[in-house]
Design a protein around this motif. Structure first.
Motif, PDB file in Angstrom:
ATOM      1  N   ARG A   1     -11.716  35.129 -14.088  1.00 46.13           N
ATOM      2  CA  ARG A   1     -10.505  35.092 -13.580  1.00 46.13           C
ATOM      3  C   ARG A   1      -9.454  34.246 -14.525  1.00 46.13           C
ATOM      4  O   ARG A   1      -8.307  34.584 -14.515  1.00 46.13           O
ATOM      5  N   PHE A   2      -9.947  33.115 -14.998  1.00 40.80           N
ATOM      6  CA  PHE A   2      -9.258  32.158 -15.889  1.00 40.80           C
ATOM      7  C   PHE A   2      -8.976  33.189 -17.015  1.00 40.80           C
ATOM      8  O   PHE A   2      -7.717  32.859 -17.650  1.00 40.80           O
TER       9      PHE A   2
ATOM     10  N   ALA B   1      -6.248  35.780 -16.265  1.00 37.95           N
ATOM     11  CA  ALA B   1      -5.056  35.022 -16.099  1.00 37.95           C
ATOM     12  C   ALA B   1      -4.502  34.684 -17.549  1.00 37.95           C
ATOM     13  O   ALA B   1      -3.215  34.712 -17.614  1.00 37.95           O
TER      14      ALA B   1
ATOM     15  N   LEU C   1      -0.706  36.195 -18.473  1.00 36.62           N
ATOM     16  CA  LEU C   1       0.080  35.361 -18.829  1.00 36.62           C
ATOM     17  C   LEU C   1       0.725  35.592 -20.438  1.00 36.62           C
ATOM     18  O   LEU C   1       2.001  35.290 -20.657  1.00 36.62           O
TER      19      LEU C   1
ATOM     20  N   PHE D   1       3.058  30.040 -23.994  1.00 33.69           N
ATOM     21  CA  PHE D   1       2.300  29.185 -24.035  1.00 33.69           C
ATOM     22  C   PHE D   1       0.928  29.690 -23.847  1.00 33.69           C
ATOM     23  O   PHE D   1      -0.097  29.033 -24.227  1.00 33.69           O
TER      24      PHE D   1
ATOM     25  N   LEU E   1      -3.901  30.687 -26.029  1.00 27.50           N
ATOM     26  CA  LEU E   1      -5.315  30.458 -25.416  1.00 27.50           C
ATOM     27  C   LEU E   1      -6.228  31.690 -25.275  1.00 27.50           C
ATOM     28  O   LEU E   1      -7.351  31.630 -25.163  1.00 27.50           O
TER      29      LEU E   1
ATOM     30  N   ALA F   1      -5.616  31.308 -10.314  1.00 28.23           N
ATOM     31  CA  ALA F   1      -5.971  31.059 -11.708  1.00 28.23           C
ATOM     32  C   ALA F   1      -4.775  30.980 -12.693  1.00 28.23           C
ATOM     33  O   ALA F   1      -4.563  30.134 -13.544  1.00 28.23           O
ATOM     34  N   ARG F   2      -3.794  31.974 -12.350  1.00 24.35           N
ATOM     35  CA  ARG F   2      -2.658  31.804 -13.317  1.00 24.35           C
ATOM     36  C   ARG F   2      -1.850  30.496 -12.750  1.00 24.35           C
ATOM     37  O   ARG F   2      -1.311  29.946 -13.602  1.00 24.35           O
TER      38      ARG F   2
ATOM     39  N   VAL G   1      -2.758  27.524 -11.913  1.00 20.65           N
ATOM     40  CA  VAL G   1      -3.777  26.649 -12.642  1.00 20.65           C
ATOM     41  C   VAL G   1      -3.141  26.400 -13.871  1.00 20.65           C
ATOM     42  O   VAL G   1      -2.721  25.376 -14.652  1.00 20.65           O
ATOM     43  N   LEU G   2      -3.089  27.420 -14.783  1.00 20.48           N
ATOM     44  CA  LEU G   2      -2.768  27.628 -16.120  1.00 20.48           C
ATOM     45  C   LEU G   2      -1.355  27.083 -16.487  1.00 20.48           C
ATOM     46  O   LEU G   2      -1.104  26.248 -17.125  1.00 20.48           O
TER      47      LEU G   2
END
Lengths: 536, 66
Positions: free
Chosen positions: A382-383, A386, A390, A396, A400, B36-37, B39-40
């Motif tokens: 999920r991270f 995400a 993004l 930003f 990542l 999750a988004r 948090v980032l």
């Protein structure tokens, strides 16, 4: 399969020592004629060391395993005189695109800086690379390539290594002062010395397919996360020469490697990726899984390890072969000094110190990429998703995204061979860092800075500062003066080295900075040179 | 420590309502992805690595981190 490349077959020849039945003693024996072993033979020979290379096969790499070669290895091969053919044949690239599901998430540009002799990256099939190096080896009378020679046992006593070798003519023994094992991730030599090889093993499988197609895809690295044609997994498309393209499909741990290797299984995957109307032929395919592991010690007495035999990384970031070549760059000059009695044998221990440090840096980068590409649990996935969501809409999140951090040399910042700065410098080439190239003029002709250094130690001097060659025993550092021996018409060299008048760099034979000052002092240079050869 | 664990929200009830309402129409998976988004985005807002480490440690085991 293999329509674009004719595999050379190298003749097995019985060695004189085997036919005579007399045990001969060699200065160094290299195990394995892959990219790393061949680089070692060329570097040793260039430094005047007669080298025997043993390989259990008699041809080059079957299938293109390594694909991307980075700037630093190309500079090393250039020093060894074999980079021109690689660069000419290879495919240069600098744009990478990362897709997530249906959309482009992120584009990167390697933006190679101007004023370097070699490109930032080339893609070239491993068999071409090996073939060019074998051709270069054949021009040296110091290199003895022995095909169909399989190492089956190795023992050490005192300063002698005894090797038991099997050939089509049977088993014989040879002796060596030093042995360098470049026999890959499954190194038998490593097992023979009982070395540890530990790290992280990843539960995932990948399919590599090299295909021939004349499609107009751009010369870019395309990486997909969860694409519509390969749901839930990642995929890669990258160009090699001869219209060969590298495709890479993540398969997951549950997949059956034997099943996935079958053309009837691969072809639909490729069609789904490229479209039904793209004509292609399958050249080579392989299913692999990977680990990130390192040998505990790069040196076992008189047996040394380099390349995948010493460290195994995941392929993301092209850190395998590229790192291995830098192992050799680090080792060859040290071995020569020790063999000649010009440096203490302990200098060889700095090979472990510096290259284990570099291997750990590579393993860290490679492990991080793998954790991004192969998330360990649903929360990590999920991270990861995400980040990709993004990255499409924000700045930003772009840095990542990790589809592989491309190979770059690791500075030996804390090496015991360095002498610490006593003044401040406004540039990146600190002690332990490899030198940056720059265009220079030599005797009125255009040339490159890196081609002026690399035989022995160099004292790079900017301005009119009094400076002279410095020796420690038989080891000398030769003055290379900017404005006399070389001209820096564009000012690039001065800019990259913060070369104010009076600045002096002590540069090692592997083109790494050992020390630097804002003035010349013979006692300080002598002390730094002594430190750089292991405190002779 | 770098972490501000004192009261810092001017309108705690209003904040909480906004957070929960944003996920009211979502199923678990959608809400998890949004978290999750979030948090980032917030981590980037904080920026400072020491603060982030302290927050991550705090979140992973609140009692131990105190």
């Amino acid at each position: 399969m293999f329509q674009t490349y004719q595999y050379p077959e190298f003749d097995y020849q019985q060695s004189e020592e085997q036919s005579a039945g007399q045990v001969a003693r060699h200065p160094v024996v290299v195990i394995g004629a892959g990219p790393i072993g061949l680089t070692a033979a060329l570097d040793f020979a260039q430094r005047g060391i007669p080298t025997v290379v043993l390989d259990d096969n008699n041809t080059v790499s079957i299938g293109s395993r390594a694909v991307c070669y980075a700037k630093r290895p190309l500079e090393i091969w250039d020093r060894l005189g074999c980079a021109d053919r690689m660069i000419e044949k290879g495919v240069e690239w600098q744009i990478g695109k990362v897709f997530f599901k249906d959309d482009l998430a992120y584009t990167f540009d390697l933006l190679p800086e101007d004023g370097h002799k070699v490109p930032a990256f080339i893609n070239l099939q491993q068999y071409y690379l090996e073939e060019y190096m074998i051709d270069a080896c054949k021009t040296s009378n110091l290199i003895d390539l022995r095909w169909k020679h399989k190492l089956i046992n190795l023992t050490q006593e005192g300063d002698v290594v005894t090797l038991t070798v099997e050939t089509p003519d049977g088993v014989f023994q040879m002796e060596a002062d030093w042995v360098l094992a470049c026999d890959g991730a499954n190194s038998d030599t490593r097992k023979m010395v009982g070395a540890g090889f530990s790290g992280q093993f990843f539960q995932d499988r990948f399919l590599i397919a090299d295909i021939i197609m004349k499609a107009n895809f751009p010369t870019e690295r395309w990486f997909w996360f969860d694409p519509p044609f390969h749901r839930g997994q990642s995929a890669l498309l990258h160009k090699q020469c001869d219209d060969v393209w590298r495709l890479d499909f993540q398969l997951g741990w549950e997949s059956d490697p034997e099943e996935e290797k079958k053309p009837e299984k691969i072809i639909p995957r490729v069609k789904a990726m490229l479209g039904d109307d793209v004509e292609f032929e399958l050249e080579w395919a392989s299913v692999y899984q990977f680990a990130c592991r390192r040998i505990d010690k790069f040196r076992y007495g008189r047996v040394l390890f380099a390349g995948d035999a010493a460290h195994q990384v995941s392929p993301f970031g092209a850190r395998g072969a590229n790192t291995g070549v830098q192992d050799i760059d680090n080792l060859a000059w040290k071995l020569k000094l020790v063999m000649d009695g010009d440096a203490p044998e302990s200098l060889i221990d700095s090979y472990h110190e510096e290259r284990a440090f570099a291997a750990d840096d590579n393993l860290l980068n490679s492990t991080r990429s793998t954790d991004f590409i192969t998330p360990k649990n649903e929360a990590s996935r999920r991270f990861r998703d995400a980040v990709l969501d993004l990255a499409e809409v924000t700045e930003f999140a772009k840095p990542l995204v990790n589809s592989g951090r491309l190979s770059a040399p690791t500075p030996y910042q804390d090496s015991s061979l360095n002498t610490a700065d006593e003044s401040s410098f406004g540039c990146k080439v600190a002690p332990g860092t490899c030198c940056t190239d720059a265009p220079v003029e030599v005797k009125g002709k255009d040339g490159w800075f890196l081609n002026q250094i690399g035989e022995g130690f160099t004292l790079l001097v900017f301005g009119d500062e009094d400076a002279s060659d410095i020796s420690v025993g038989n080891v000398s550092a030769r003055v290379l003066r900017v404005g006399d021996d070389i001209e820096d018409a564009s000012g690039t060299l001065a800019e990259r080295y913060d070369g104010q008048p009076g600045t002096v760099y002590l540069i090692r034979p592997d083109q790494h900075v050992a020390a630097r000052w804002r003035y010349f002092n013979d006692n300080k240079v002598e002390a730094a040179l002594k430190t750089a050869i292991g405190g002779a | 420590m770098y972490l501000n664990l004192n009261r810092n929200l001017a309108d705690p009830d209003g904040f909480y309502e906004y957070l929960v309402n944003s996920q009211r129409h979502m199923n678990n998976e959608e809400a998890n992805r949004m978290n999750a988004r979030l948090v980032l985005i917030l981590c980037n807002q904080v920026g400072d690595m020491d603060t982030l480490k302290a927050a991550i440690d705090m979140a992973s085991d609140p009692k131990k981190a105190m």
